[in-house]
Design a protein around this motif. Sequence first.
Motif, short mmCIF file in Angstrom:
data_model
loop_
_atom_site.label_atom_id
_atom_site.label_comp_id
_atom_site.label_asym_id
_atom_site.label_seq_id
_atom_site.Cartn_x
_atom_site.Cartn_y
_atom_site.Cartn_z
N ARG A 42 -25.63 24.27 24.00
CA ARG A 42 -25.60 23.98 22.56
C ARG A 42 -26.20 22.45 22.49
N THR A 43 -25.64 21.61 23.45
CA THR A 43 -26.21 20.04 23.33
C THR A 43 -27.65 20.17 23.78
N LEU A 44 -28.15 20.84 24.55
CA LEU A 44 -29.53 20.40 24.80
C LEU A 44 -30.49 21.03 23.96
N SER A 45 -30.00 22.29 23.33
CA SER A 45 -30.98 23.02 22.46
C SER A 45 -30.96 22.16 21.13
N LYS A 46 -29.83 21.30 20.65
CA LYS A 46 -29.82 20.64 19.56
C LYS A 46 -30.57 19.31 19.74
N LYS A 47 -30.37 18.80 21.03
CA LYS A 47 -31.02 17.38 21.61
C LYS A 47 -32.72 17.73 21.40
N LEU A 48 -33.13 18.89 21.78
CA LEU A 48 -34.56 19.28 22.11
C LEU A 48 -35.07 20.04 20.91
N SER A 49 -34.32 20.11 19.66
CA SER A 49 -34.64 21.04 18.62
C SER A 49 -35.37 22.52 18.93
N ILE A 50 -34.61 23.19 19.72
CA ILE A 50 -35.08 24.48 20.19
C ILE A 50 -33.98 25.62 20.32
N ASN A 51 -34.71 26.74 20.29
CA ASN A 51 -33.45 27.91 20.26
C ASN A 51 -32.62 27.73 21.45
N ARG A 52 -31.30 28.41 21.36
CA ARG A 52 -30.22 28.22 22.45
C ARG A 52 -30.84 29.40 23.30
N ASP A 53 -31.54 30.40 23.02
CA ASP A 53 -32.13 31.31 23.97
C ASP A 53 -32.90 30.72 25.02
N THR A 54 -33.71 29.74 24.61
CA THR A 54 -34.79 28.99 25.41
C THR A 54 -34.16 28.39 26.73
N VAL A 55 -32.75 27.64 26.06
CA VAL A 55 -32.15 26.93 27.27
C VAL A 55 -31.56 27.85 28.11
N VAL A 56 -30.95 28.84 27.57
CA VAL A 56 -30.35 29.99 28.38
C VAL A 56 -31.15 30.50 29.62
N ASN A 57 -32.48 30.90 29.14
CA ASN A 57 -33.51 31.47 29.91
C ASN A 57 -33.92 30.49 31.09
N ALA A 58 -34.05 29.39 30.57
CA ALA A 58 -34.41 28.11 31.36
C ALA A 58 -33.42 27.86 32.69
N TYR A 59 -32.22 27.80 32.27
CA TYR A 59 -31.29 27.71 32.99
C TYR A 59 -31.29 28.91 34.17
N LYS A 60 -31.38 30.04 33.72
CA LYS A 60 -31.44 31.12 34.49
C LYS A 60 -32.50 31.14 35.59
#
Length: 444
Positions: A42-60
Amino acid sequence: MFCTIHLSKSDPTPLYIQLANALAHLIKTGDLPNHTKLPTIRTLSKKLSINRDTVVNAYKLLENQGLVTAYVGSGTYVSSPQTSTPSTPAQTISCSSLSFNKNYFPPSLITKLTQEMINAEGWNVFSDPLYRGHTTLKQNICEFLKSVGVNSSSSQLRYTKDFLNFLVDLLKTHPNSTICVEAYHDLSYSSFLRSLGFKVIELPLTQDGIDLDYLGQLLQTEHISFVWVSTYVQNPTGISYNLETKKNLLELARKHQFYIIEDGTLSDFAYTENILLPLYTLDDARQVIYIYHFSKLYLPSVQYSFIALPHGLCKKLNEPTTCSFNERFLQYYLDSSIFSSIRQDIVETHYHHFNTILPILQELAPYIELYSEQGSLFFWIKPRLVSTCIMEKFLLQSHILLAPGELFTMKSKCLYTRLSLAHLNDSTLPLVIEGLKGLATLSS
């Protein structure tokens, strides 16, 4: 530190891969030391103004690469030892992206066409007071769509640089409705739809297309306004709908009065089809909205999509009447021998890649399962003797990066992964073949 990460929506590389690459760079340079906790999703998606799914997939993706480790209830931590002067890593072979090699689109292409435009029209390339450029562009798009089996009049045609905005306008015609998508699909659109409050339901896929029995049962209880399908070279499975499934789907659409959104972007790569018969053509433009994301294949970074509308929606959806410099460039490009040559080269090259890789995968039948052998630009595969994660890590050791199956479904787990051929060339193709053959050495 994380504010320095720059993601570009104009880059054909998916955002999650851009983010993973940026974080991997910070890890490998030591800016993110070992055991550092990464920001919450949630923090990174908000900081970068991107969808949470984008962060989830990047971390995976980082986890599959062994760069981070996720602990349930605790977070995600850097797991690989770092050094401030890392050795130069071997080049990663991207079998995860559908974007073609940038060598197909050199800067000289822009220079050449722009010069032709200026020589022919002078300052008029920047304006279109009589709408002649707009009219000519629509005619050129109509001619292009004919080449993929779609016969549409100029009045039914729309083009857009912002497909998501077009999608919002389309859905406004049927607010508060349910939208059905294929069980495996591009999550970026369904995530966007869910963020707008629409109910999205995944439909199971068969070798011939969506499960129409399942859809029929849903229609008894759900108010479904749109069913989104890819009838040719479905991403990521590679299947193409058979004619019976297409006709039965159209019959359901007419009976229950829902629209079909047909994505035909990959129809150039339907190598098993002699005659293209899109739903749009079979339906005589009554219930089908046809979409072709032209720039995803043939004009990266400009982001144009073409849409052919059914008669009933033409007056409900506005269209631009001006023709900017970008549209004029698109007009010249569509009409040029340059585009014809690029298109032919891409299709023929990847037909060769497909025919080279398919026998290798067929030989590996005891070790991996192919969802479909139609493929063409990618294959949807899963291992038989080991977990998908082990297979992905094994290929990553050969610097071959796949797209995990979780990127294509709303389910938490997927046993399949996508092997894309789109970015391969004569030098990387043998390396991928060698890596695939090594899967025969894996055992449980």
